[in-house]
Design a protein around this motif. Structure first.
Motif, PDB file in Angstrom:
ATOM      1  N   GLY A   1       0.816  -1.220   0.000  1.00 31.68           N
ATOM      2  CA  GLY A   1       0.000   0.000   0.000  1.00 31.68           C
ATOM      3  C   GLY A   1       0.845   1.264   0.000  1.00 31.68           C
ATOM      4  N   LYS A   2       2.156   1.097   0.103  1.00 29.23           N
ATOM      5  CA  LYS A   2       3.054   2.273   0.126  1.00 29.23           C
ATOM      6  C   LYS A   2       3.575   2.539  -1.283  1.00 29.23           C
ATOM      7  CE  LYS A   2       2.466   1.852   4.476  1.00 29.23           C
ATOM      8  NZ  LYS A   2       2.856   2.525   5.670  1.00 29.23           N
ATOM      9  N   THR A   3       2.723   3.153  -2.085  1.00 26.64           N
ATOM     10  CA  THR A   3       3.050   3.286  -3.504  1.00 26.64           C
ATOM     11  C   THR A   3       4.198   4.264  -3.769  1.00 26.64           C
ATOM     12  OG1 THR A   3       1.207   4.829  -3.589  1.00 26.64           O
ATOM     13  CG2 THR A   3       0.788   2.611  -4.393  1.00 26.64           C
ATOM     14  N   HIS A   4       4.574   5.056  -2.755  1.00 24.57           N
ATOM     15  CA  HIS A   4       5.690   5.983  -2.957  1.00 24.57           C
ATOM     16  C   HIS A   4       7.038   5.260  -2.982  1.00 24.57           C
ATOM     17  CE1 HIS A   4       5.562   5.462   1.414  1.00 24.57           C
ATOM     18  NE2 HIS A   4       6.857   5.741   1.390  1.00 24.57           N
ATOM     19  N   LEU A   5       7.065   4.013  -2.521  1.00 20.81           N
ATOM     20  CA  LEU A   5       8.340   3.286  -2.478  1.00 20.81           C
ATOM     21  C   LEU A   5       8.806   2.940  -3.891  1.00 20.81           C
ATOM     22  CD1 LEU A   5       7.668   0.766   0.443  1.00 20.81           C
ATOM     23  CD2 LEU A   5       9.094   2.825   0.512  1.00 20.81           C
ATOM     24  N   THR A   6      10.119   3.013  -4.100  1.00 18.39           N
ATOM     25  CA  THR A   6      10.660   2.562  -5.380  1.00 18.39           C
ATOM     26  C   THR A   6      10.733   1.032  -5.362  1.00 18.39           C
ATOM     27  OG1 THR A   6      12.948   2.556  -4.607  1.00 18.39           O
ATOM     28  CG2 THR A   6      12.121   4.635  -5.516  1.00 18.39           C
ATOM     29  N   ASP A   7      10.845   0.447  -6.554  1.00 19.59           N
ATOM     30  CA  ASP A   7      10.972  -1.010  -6.646  1.00 19.59           C
ATOM     31  C   ASP A   7      12.208  -1.472  -5.885  1.00 19.59           C
ATOM     32  OD1 ASP A   7       8.819  -0.630  -8.272  1.00 19.59           O
ATOM     33  OD2 ASP A   7       9.678  -1.615 -10.035  1.00 19.59           O
ATOM     34  N   GLU A   8      13.266  -0.648  -5.946  1.00 22.33           N
ATOM     35  CA  GLU A   8      14.514  -1.018  -5.275  1.00 22.33           C
ATOM     36  C   GLU A   8      14.347  -1.026  -3.754  1.00 22.33           C
ATOM     37  OE1 GLU A   8      17.830   1.479  -6.222  1.00 22.33           O
ATOM     38  OE2 GLU A   8      19.239   0.136  -5.223  1.00 22.33           O
TER      39      GLU A   8
END
Ligand code: HEC
Length: 106
Positions: A82-89
């Motif tokens: 749900g933390k869409t601000h996180l980058t894939d990395e």
């Protein structure tokens, strides 16, 4: 013999702490702020940090598979928790951290 076990212990400590892999420290931070809320207690069946029974079957998957599940959402886990601000990395680092915490011995 005593010397050997001390060396083994030191090695095991270094390896399990993985002081050299910066992804683990970065991932721990991401985990604490974004994943812990579910993964510390097993909310909705989330595999609990360090719990080998819950992580065991999942560790049969590659890091890439675990990552793709965490990125796109899996069962009751929303995409990126749900933390869409996180980058894939960042999500990837958090998974490296989480899988590094599983106790292999029990
Ligand atoms: C809202 C609660 C919640 C949050 C926040 C959350 N998860 Fe999860 N996670 C779950 C649940 C529930 C499952 C089990 C899903 C299933 O197997 O049905 C799960 C499963 C997983 C799995 C295993 C996937 C597999 O293929 O077996 C990984 C890896 C994972 N989460 C990583 C993360 C990471 C990394 C974060 C933080 C960025 C995170 N989760 C945040 C609820 C959450």
């Amino acid at each position: 013999m005593k010397g050997i076990s001390v060396i083994t212990l030191v090695l095991a400590t270094v390896l399990s702490g993985c002081a050299e892999d910066p992804r683990l420290a970065l991932g721990e931070e991401v985990y604490r702020q974004n994943c812990k809320v579910c993964h510390a207690q097993g909310i909705n069946g989330a595999p609990i940090l360090g719990n080998s029974k819950m992580w065991g079957p999942r560790l049969g998957q590659s890091h890439e598979e675990l990552l793709s599940h965490a990125l796109s959402g899996y069962g009751l886990m929303p995409a990126k928790g749900g933390k869409t601000h996180l980058t894939d990395e960042q999500v990837s680092n958090a998974i490296f951290y989480m899988t590094s915490q599983v106790e292999i011995s029990n």
